[in-house]
Each structure stands twice: as structure tokens, then as C-alpha cells.
Design an enzyme around this catalytic site. Structure first.
Site, PDB file in Angstrom:
ATOM      1  N   GLU A 185       0.999  -1.134   0.131  1.00 56.73           N
ATOM      2  CA  GLU A 185       0.070   0.044   0.099  1.00 56.73           C
ATOM      3  C   GLU A 185       0.888   1.176  -0.003  1.00 56.73           C
ATOM      4  O   GLU A 185       2.011   1.220   0.507  1.00 56.73           O
ATOM      5  CB  GLU A 185      -0.782  -0.127   1.145  1.00 56.73           C
ATOM      6  CG  GLU A 185      -1.654  -1.229   1.490  1.00 56.73           C
ATOM      7  CD  GLU A 185      -2.968  -1.021   0.641  1.00 56.73           C
ATOM      8  OE1 GLU A 185      -3.236  -0.026   0.095  1.00 56.73           O
ATOM      9  OE2 GLU A 185      -3.631  -2.196   0.719  1.00 56.73           O
ATOM     10  N   ASP A 232      -1.324  -5.875  10.573  1.00 59.15           N
ATOM     11  CA  ASP A 232      -2.352  -6.798   9.641  1.00 59.15           C
ATOM     12  C   ASP A 232      -2.229  -8.177  10.278  1.00 59.15           C
ATOM     13  O   ASP A 232      -3.334  -8.978  10.235  1.00 59.15           O
ATOM     14  CB  ASP A 232      -1.983  -6.786   8.314  1.00 59.15           C
ATOM     15  CG  ASP A 232      -2.751  -7.308   7.326  1.00 59.15           C
ATOM     16  OD1 ASP A 232      -4.025  -7.130   7.135  1.00 59.15           O
ATOM     17  OD2 ASP A 232      -2.146  -8.364   6.912  1.00 59.15           O
ATOM     18  N   LYS A 252      -5.068 -10.657  11.775  1.00 60.84           N
ATOM     19  CA  LYS A 252      -5.377 -12.286  11.479  1.00 60.84           C
ATOM     20  C   LYS A 252      -5.022 -13.299  12.498  1.00 60.84           C
ATOM     21  O   LYS A 252      -6.083 -14.290  12.582  1.00 60.84           O
ATOM     22  CB  LYS A 252      -4.638 -12.456  10.239  1.00 60.84           C
ATOM     23  CG  LYS A 252      -5.238 -11.684   8.871  1.00 60.84           C
ATOM     24  CD  LYS A 252      -4.101 -11.557   7.604  1.00 60.84           C
ATOM     25  CE  LYS A 252      -4.451 -10.707   6.802  1.00 60.84           C
ATOM     26  NZ  LYS A 252      -3.381 -10.607   5.677  1.00 60.84           N
TER      27      LYS A 252
END
Ligand SMILES: NC(=O)c1ccc[n+]([C@@H]2O[C@H](COP(=O)([O-])OP(=O)(O)OC[C@H]3O[C@@H](n4cnc5c(N)ncnc54)[C@H](OP(=O)(O)O)[C@@H]3O)[C@@H](O)[C@H]2O)c1
Length: 428
Positions: free
Chosen positions: A189, A200, A204
């Protein structure tokens, strides 16, 4: 004849477009599997005028309107832990609609409350795409590896980090150079902080941890370290020792507690996780007496993520009136297990110091380590050009993280040490 299953999709970006395209291309077979016709009845995104490469059906300017539409399932593919995504999911569940989402940030933060809401209303909340993209690991942990329990999960869960580390090893280039290239190629990104900072992976991991251990998602107790401080030297040294550096999300049961952490680790070069290439993901599940299982594949991108979303849609269409609990056990009974002391676990550590090449530095480092109870198994010193700092690399014997950190704090204070020492866990 069973009524069609009506699908409203919010978010028509990478994942949403993939879902629409696959539902359109393979609608007959998917409907056959679901036992009823799958029909997209409404769509919403930010910009109606954007060309998307498929026909828009039932456009709504406001995604929240999907919760009030006649859809049976609302598919949330906008993203973000708050704002429109959260409002839509809450409103759709409250309205008695099934929800399918790929939004790990939302579920890591609000998963318990949303699961309670879904179960109260007797609807599904499914999130196969939220962890490890196309790898069906959510279903495996929720429904398959349940007989003997799970002792530990270890995963490469962020493709951006794995791509960067793989490229750094292949090319010998720095983190900054490879990140720039990854951004240009669309693997990272424009703001990469959530990926390279480990956040991130933490999102998860806490979803997988919840499914595996029967706990509420608990982001606050995931210790997170990213990969921004990993240098080309660290990667080269790891390779010399027969290891590769990977960003791992690790969750394990420690007695009646759970240890959850995200950190770079040196993994033996022949291990399955070390051989997860490029932007792929890999998950190792230690399922007690049932044994260890390894899953790998594409963790992101249009087709793999859409594949997981569609599996959830088809499952929701076939669930009938009996949706299964969101995290595998009724939400009201999800345990709040205490976090384990993540600094207590022992392992060998790789330590790298950048120091001035003057007499006594090495002896001082060795003394501070010994004072903290850290013993050294091997050491390498690499000369540089005159006047430049020298890299000293040490491998410790098995030592608790806390002890190594105490020693490094003292060593960092020395004016002979040029940058923050680097410590990386070595898988034993
Ligand atoms: N990309 C992946 O490989 C991947 C993998 C696993 C999970 N996920 C998750 O899947 C979700 C979607 O990711 P993505 O990569 O598809 O994102 P994306 O390409 O950025 O698409 C986001 C979509 O949401 C729409 N949107 C954004 N803000 C909106 C707003 N305020 N109101 C209405 N619509 C809005 C955008 O509309 P416009 O198109 O009009 O701008 C776009 O269609 C996220 O939760 C992400 O974490 C993604």
C-alpha cells in the site's frame, strides 16, 4: 422450489469485483452447490461512475441501504475497523441478514460483539477471506481440526512482508529499496504501516487464535513487532547460518494461558514456513495428537480472496435456519483466557550490534550479556572500511526474551554502539 438466495455487495474494489465476476462466470455451478439460485440483487461502493468491467445491479448510493434491502446476505467488502463497514455489518445483522466479510480489522476489534449479535438474530457471520485470503484456514480451525484441540498456530499471514523479505534475500537490497519497488508493483500500500509494522498479521492471528482456542478475539494482548528494522545484513547472516527471516504470527497455549505474538523469526531454511515464497501465505497448525498440518497458498489478491468470500456465500445459502457459531463455539461462552508472559519463552537469539571498532567494545558487550544471564554460543565479527562501524553478530544459547532485552537496554546506552541492537528469535 427454493427461493433464490439474494446477495447485496458493499465494496466493489479488488475483492468485491472478484466476487461479482466469479458469481457471474460460475453462477450455475455455484447455485447448484448452494441448492438454490444465487442472485446479486444490490451493489454499492463510493463512486457509481467508476468503470468496473461488469454490469451494476441494484445500485445504492448509500451502502447502509443494503441492510434494509430484500437481500438474504450482505457482503461487506469496504474495509476498516470503524465507520461505514462497522455500521453496515451491525445494521445488517440486526436486520436478520447473514453477513459475509473479509474485514479482519473489524473482526479483530469487534468480533465478539458482532458474533453475539449474529447468534442472537440467528444469522451467519462468516469471514473465511479475513485470514490468509484463499487458504481455507478459518473453516479448518472452526470445523475440521477440532477433535484433539490445537496447541499452536504459526503463520506467515501478510503477503506484503513475505514479498519484501523474499526479495531482500534474493537481491541483497535494503528494506527501503524493496518496499519502494513493492509499492510500484502494487504489492504494498502507499501507506504500508499496517503491513510492515505487523498490525495486519496481528488482526489475522487473533481471529485464528480465537477459532483455535475458543477465546474471544483479543488484539490488545498480541505483542507486535514488524520488519522495518531488518537489514540486508540480517538476511545475509541468517542465510549463512542456514535460516531465513520470516514475519510470523504465533499463537500457542501455555498451560491455561494463551501467548500471541507477531515478530520476525529466523526459520530453518528447509522448514515448510521458510519456503513460502513471495507474496504467498503459509499456516502451520499443531493439532495435538492429530499431528501437524501445513497450509500454503495465495493470501491476497482478487481471485483467491473472492474464492474465500464465495465459499462463505454458498455456505450461508445452504445453512438454512441453523447457522453455525461465528468462532466455532457459542459467542457467549468464548473464554477470556489470561495472556501468557510472552517474554518468558526461551529460544536461541540472533543479536547484531553495530559498534565502533575500538578496543574493549566486544568485551563490554559480552560482560553485559553475561550479567543478564545470556550465554553466547557463537560469534561473527565483520570488518568494514576504516572509520565505519563494525557488525558483531552473536547467537545465544536458549534464553528468555526478557533477559536478552535487559542486556540490550544496557548495551544500547553505550556511546560505542551506533544503532539500536537487533534481536531476532531463532526457531530451535
Ligand atoms: N485486497 C485483498 O487482497 C484482500 C485480501 C483479504 C482481505 N481483504 C479485505 O477485503 C476488504 C476489501 O479490500 P479491497 O482490497 O477490495 O479494498 P479496495 O480495493 O480498496 O475496495 C474498497 C471498496 O470499498 C468502496 N468504499 C470505500 N469507502 C467507501 C465508502 N465510504 N462508502 C462506500 N463505499 C466505499 C470503494 O468504492 P470505490 O470503488 O467507488 O472507490 C471500493 O469499491 C478489506 O476489509 C480488506 O482488508 C482484502
Amino acid at each position: 422450489m427454493t427461493a433464490p438466495f439474494r446477495i447485496a455487495i458493499a465494496g466493489l474494489g479488488t475483492v468485491g469485483s472478484g466476487v461479482v465476476k466469479a458469481l457471474t462466470a460460475r453462477g450455475d455451478d455455484l447455485s447448484h452447490r448452494a441448492g438454490r439460485a444465487l442472485q446479486i440483487t444490490a451493489m454499492s461502493a463510493r463512486d457509481k461512475a467508476r468503470a468496473r468491467g461488469f454490469e451494476i445491479t441494484g445500485w445504492r448510493d448509500d451502502p447502509l441501504a443494503l441492510a434494509d434491502s430484500d437481500a438474504d446476505v450482505v457482503v461487506e467488502l469496504i474495509g476498516g475497523e470503524e465507520g461505514i463497514a462497522r455500521d453496515l455489518v451491525e445494521r445488517a445483522l440486526a436486520a436478520g441478514k447473514h453477513v459475509v466479510t473479509a474485514n479482519k480489522a473489524l473482526l479483530a476489534k469487534h468480533g465478539l460483539a458482532l458474533a453475539k449479535l449474529a447468534e442472537d438474530r440467528g444469522v451467519s457471520l462468516k469471514f473465511e477471506a479475513a485470514a490468509a485470503g484463499g487458504i481455507p484456514i478459518v473453516k479448518v480451525l472452526r470445523e475440521d481440526l477440532i477433535a484433539h484441540g490445537v496447541d499452536a498456530i504459526k503463520g506467515i499471514l501478510n503477503g506484503t512482508c513475505n514479498y519484501i523479505l523474499t526479495e531482500m534475500e534474493a537481491s541483497g537490497r535494503s528494506f527501503a529499496e524493496v518496499l519502494k519497488e513493492a509499492q510500484a508493483k502494487g504489492y504494498a500500500e502507499a501507506d504500508p504501516a499496517l503491513d510492515v509494522g505487523g498490525g495486519d498479521t496481528a488482526h489475522k492471528l487473533c481471529l485464528l487464535s480465537s477459532l483455535a482456542f475458543g477465546t474471544a478475539p483479543d488484539l490488545a494482548h498480541v505483542a507486535v513487532e514488524g520488519i522495518t528494522h531488518i537489514t540486508a545484513d540480517d538476511i545475509a547472516f541468517a542465510s549463512e547460518f542456514g535460516f531465513r527471516i520470516k514475519l510470523l504470527g504465533v499463537a500457542r497455549r501455555v498451560g491455561d494461558k494463551i501467548d500471541q505474538k507477531v515478530h520476525p523469526a529466523m526459520v530453518r531454511a528447509r522448514a515448510a514456513l521458510a519456503n513460502v515464497p513471495g507474496a504467498a501465505n503459509g499456516v502451520l497448525v499443531d493439532a495435538g495428537e492429530a499431528g501437524s498440518f501445513f497450509f500454503s497458498g495465495r493470501g491476497a489478491g482478487e481471485a483467491p480472496t473472492a474464492s474465500a468470500v464465495i465459499a462463505d456465500i454458498v455456505e450461508a445459502a445452504s445453512d438454512g435456519d441453523q447457522p453455525s457459531p461465528v468462532f466455532g463455539r457459542p459467542a457467549a461462552g468464548l473464554a477470556k483466557l489470561a495472556p501468557a508472559d510472552s517474554k518468558a519463552g526461551v529460544s536461541p537469539w540472533y543479536l547484531r550490534f553495530e559498534v565502533l571498532d575500538v578496543p574493549g567494545v566486544l568485551a563490554a558487550i559480552a560482560r553485559h550479556l553475561a550479567d543478564a544471564g545470556v550465554s553466547i554460543e557463537s560469534m561473527i565479527q565483520r570488518g568494514r572500511a576504516p572509520g565505519e562501524p563494525v557488525a558483531i553478530v552473536m547467537i545465544t544459547h536458549e534464553t528468555a526474551q526478557g533477559a536478552v532485552e535487559r542486556a540490550l537496554k544496557v548495551i544500547s546506552a553505550s556511546d560505542k554502539v551506533r544503532s539500536r541492537p537487533c534481536m531476532i528469535l531463532m526457531e530451535s
